[in-house]
Design an enzyme around this catalytic site. Structure first.
Site, PDB file in Angstrom:
ATOM      1  N   GLU A 197      -5.224  -8.435   1.115  1.00 49.65           N
ATOM      2  CA  GLU A 197      -5.862  -8.174   2.391  1.00 49.65           C
ATOM      3  C   GLU A 197      -7.399  -7.966   2.109  1.00 49.65           C
ATOM      4  O   GLU A 197      -7.393  -7.317   1.074  1.00 49.65           O
ATOM      5  CB  GLU A 197      -5.226  -7.029   2.804  1.00 49.65           C
ATOM      6  CG  GLU A 197      -3.885  -7.066   3.763  1.00 49.65           C
ATOM      7  CD  GLU A 197      -3.303  -5.843   4.399  1.00 49.65           C
ATOM      8  OE1 GLU A 197      -4.420  -4.891   4.746  1.00 49.65           O
ATOM      9  OE2 GLU A 197      -2.256  -5.723   4.193  1.00 49.65           O
ATOM     10  N   GLU A 225       0.840  -1.189   0.086  1.00 52.59           N
ATOM     11  CA  GLU A 225       0.158   0.087   0.046  1.00 52.59           C
ATOM     12  C   GLU A 225       0.928   1.263  -0.040  1.00 52.59           C
ATOM     13  O   GLU A 225       0.920   2.057   0.890  1.00 52.59           O
ATOM     14  CB  GLU A 225      -0.923   0.037   1.225  1.00 52.59           C
ATOM     15  CG  GLU A 225      -1.913  -1.049   1.316  1.00 52.59           C
ATOM     16  CD  GLU A 225      -3.033  -0.973   2.162  1.00 52.59           C
ATOM     17  OE1 GLU A 225      -2.928  -0.016   3.169  1.00 52.59           O
ATOM     18  OE2 GLU A 225      -3.905  -1.888   2.334  1.00 52.59           O
TER      19      GLU A 225
HETATM   20  C1  FCB Z   1      -4.377  -2.043   5.613  1.00 51.75           C
HETATM   21  C2  FCB Z   1      -3.070  -2.290   6.280  1.00 51.75           C
HETATM   22  C3  FCB Z   1      -3.130  -3.266   7.217  1.00 51.75           C
HETATM   23  C4  FCB Z   1      -4.203  -3.182   8.167  1.00 51.75           C
HETATM   24  C5  FCB Z   1      -5.514  -3.179   7.457  1.00 51.75           C
HETATM   25  C6  FCB Z   1      -6.735  -2.910   8.266  1.00 51.75           C
HETATM   26  O1  FCB Z   1      -4.484  -0.570   5.101  1.00 51.75           O
HETATM   27  O2  FCB Z   1      -2.320  -2.772   5.078  1.00 51.75           O
HETATM   28  O3  FCB Z   1      -1.790  -3.361   7.819  1.00 51.75           O
HETATM   29  O4  FCB Z   1      -4.030  -2.158   9.265  1.00 51.75           O
HETATM   30  O5  FCB Z   1      -5.389  -1.924   6.641  1.00 51.75           O
END
Ligand code: FCB
Length: 447
Positions: A352, A165
């Site tokens: 994620e 990110e």
């Molecule tokens: C993302 C991050 C991760 C976590 C989630 C909820 O932006 O990559 O580390 O904090 O959000």
């Protein structure tokens, strides 16, 4: 409806070093910007820090056993740069490399595929003191750091992610200041954007010369954007948010150019003179896959006080998570299909997706989290829908394996499929973990 995922679909779960490891002063680890930021009064909820976090550094074998019991096919973790190079440069710290070797070996022994992220936000403080991501030198340092990790683990790790990110690193770290290093300056956020992307390019260079045989990619947090109304001003605002959040990263990586509308938009703050000859070639070097972190879709309106440049991201309607984020599985389908249509076809992974809810241990000692089960069920179905439309989705990593240090919100938000009692470090599999175990076994979902 019952659904099945393609054979070999990689079901995993994810964490990041500073959020779970603790042991911040052990075995030669240097300080990172998150140590500094979390120890600065007022920056995190309750002044929480990652000093102890989930103490995974000391509980590695137990956590690995928990992963195996859950039947995980893959575990995504990150390497803390300051464990490898305490000051961000020079010879590697062997004790730091050894920790990750132990982690990777432990995964292999349990037939769990390691997925290694080189940078999940913990920049060595010494590099921040020299200018951090606002300067080019940091990209060069990152290339050297990446080479050290490729050298040590290149034969053991099949799946690599350069950056997690970069939008958050650049725009929360240097744009709003909500994250480390806590700077609020649009020009610096743009410099950071470019130097992070260049760092990705430098890591790809190092990958090429390392001889490592795995797959390498990058993880972006992408958010589909919808206009709040059919007023053309809202439509123009959507373009700006989509430009900043999505295209500012996707276009240089996959098209070798910054989006023209964004370059025009930021003209008052920056002339993009930080882009040197050859940078975009390095940034757009081929990757093997794209990692997608999906949490929500944005509903965007024009800002009446600044209709030319401004925008407002509207509060989501119900349902929402404990983060206040809207729950929108259809947004995931839309995002995956759009990536497939607008960018070169390549394997995608959800690196994620998950949600925070108000989990608690009930009097029987269990943690029931039906909201998370519903959330994941709906998002898995949304991903499956995209596969049905031709998207080459190869795997899915649930965020997160454990409740952990949620950055500026400290321990107040629980994203885990395993509950952590932070005072005792006891792990309790939530109902969602047991449910996920069945999904993995079945490689799909029942009615
Ligand atoms: C993302 C991050 C991760 C976590 C989630 C909820 O932006 O990559 O580390 O904090 O959000």
């Amino acid at each position: 409806m019952a659904i099945n995922f393609p054979d070999g679909f990689l079901w995993g779960s994810a964490t990041a070093a500073y959020q779970v490891e603790g042991a911040v002063a052990e075995d030669g680890r240097g300080r990172s910007i998150w140590d500094t930021f979390s120890h600065t009064p007022g920056k995190t909820t309750h002044g929480d820090t990652g000093d102890i976090a989930d103490d995974q550094y000391h509980r590695l074998d137990d956590d690995l056993d928990l992963m195996a019991a859950l039947g995980l096919k893959a575990y995504r973790f990150s390497v803390a740069w300051p464990r490898i190079q305490p000051d961000g440069a020079g010879r590697p710290n062997q004790a730091g490399l050894d920790y990750y070797k132990r982690l990777v070996e432990g995964l292999h022994r349990r037939s769990i595929t390691p997925c290694l992220t080189l940078y999940h936000w913990d920049l060595p403080q010494a590099l921040e003191d020299a200018g951090g991501w606002t300067i080019r030198d940091t990209s060069e340092r990152f290339g050297e750091y990446a080479a050290l990790v490729f050298d040590a683990l290149g034969d053991e790790v099949p799946m690599w992610i350069t950056l997690n990110e970069p939008w958050v690193s650049a725009w929360q770290g240097y744009g709003t200041g909500a994250h480390a290093p806590g700077i609020a300056d649009e020009a610096k956020a743009l410099q950071a954007t470019h130097h992070l992307l260049l760092a990705h390019g430098r890591a790809l260079d190092a990958w090429g010369s390392s001889g490592a045989k795995g797959q390498i990619g990058i993880t972006l947090n992408l958010a589909p954007c919808l206009p709040a109304s059919d007023d053309p001003r809202d439509g123009a605002a959507v373009q700006r948010v989509d430009g900043n959040q999505n295209r500012l990263f996707l276009d240089p990586i996959f098209k070798g150019a910054y989006p023209e509308d964004m370059v025009r938009h930021y003209q008052p703050t920056s002339d993009f003179s930080f882009v040197a000859d050859g940078d975009l070639e390095a940034i757009s070097a081929p990757v093997d896959f794209l990692g997608v972190n999906y949490y929500m879709r944005h509903r965007v309106a024009a800002d009446p006080n600044d209709p030319e440049r401004g925008f407002a991201i509207l509060a989501p309607g119900e349902p929402i998570t404990a983060m206040g984020w809207g729950i929108d599985p259809d947004g995931l389908t839309a995002l995956l299909v759009r990536l497939d249509a607008d960018y070169p076809k390549l394997p995608l992974y959800i690196t994620e997706n998950g949600a925070a809810f108000y989990d608690y241990v009930d009097p029987e000692g269990g943690v029931d989290d039906p909201e998370r089960v519903d959330f994941l069920d709906a998002h898995f179905r949304a991903a499956h829908n995209a596969i049905g439309q031709g998207v080459d989705l190869r795997g899915y990593f649930v965020w997160s394996f454990l409740d952990n240090f949620e950055w500026s919100l400290g321990y107040s938000k629980r994203f885990g499929i395993n509950f952590v009692d932070f005072a005792t470090q006891t792990r309790i599999p939530k109902a969602s973990a047991r449910w996920y175990q069945k999904v993995i076994q079945r490689n799909g979902l029942d009615d």
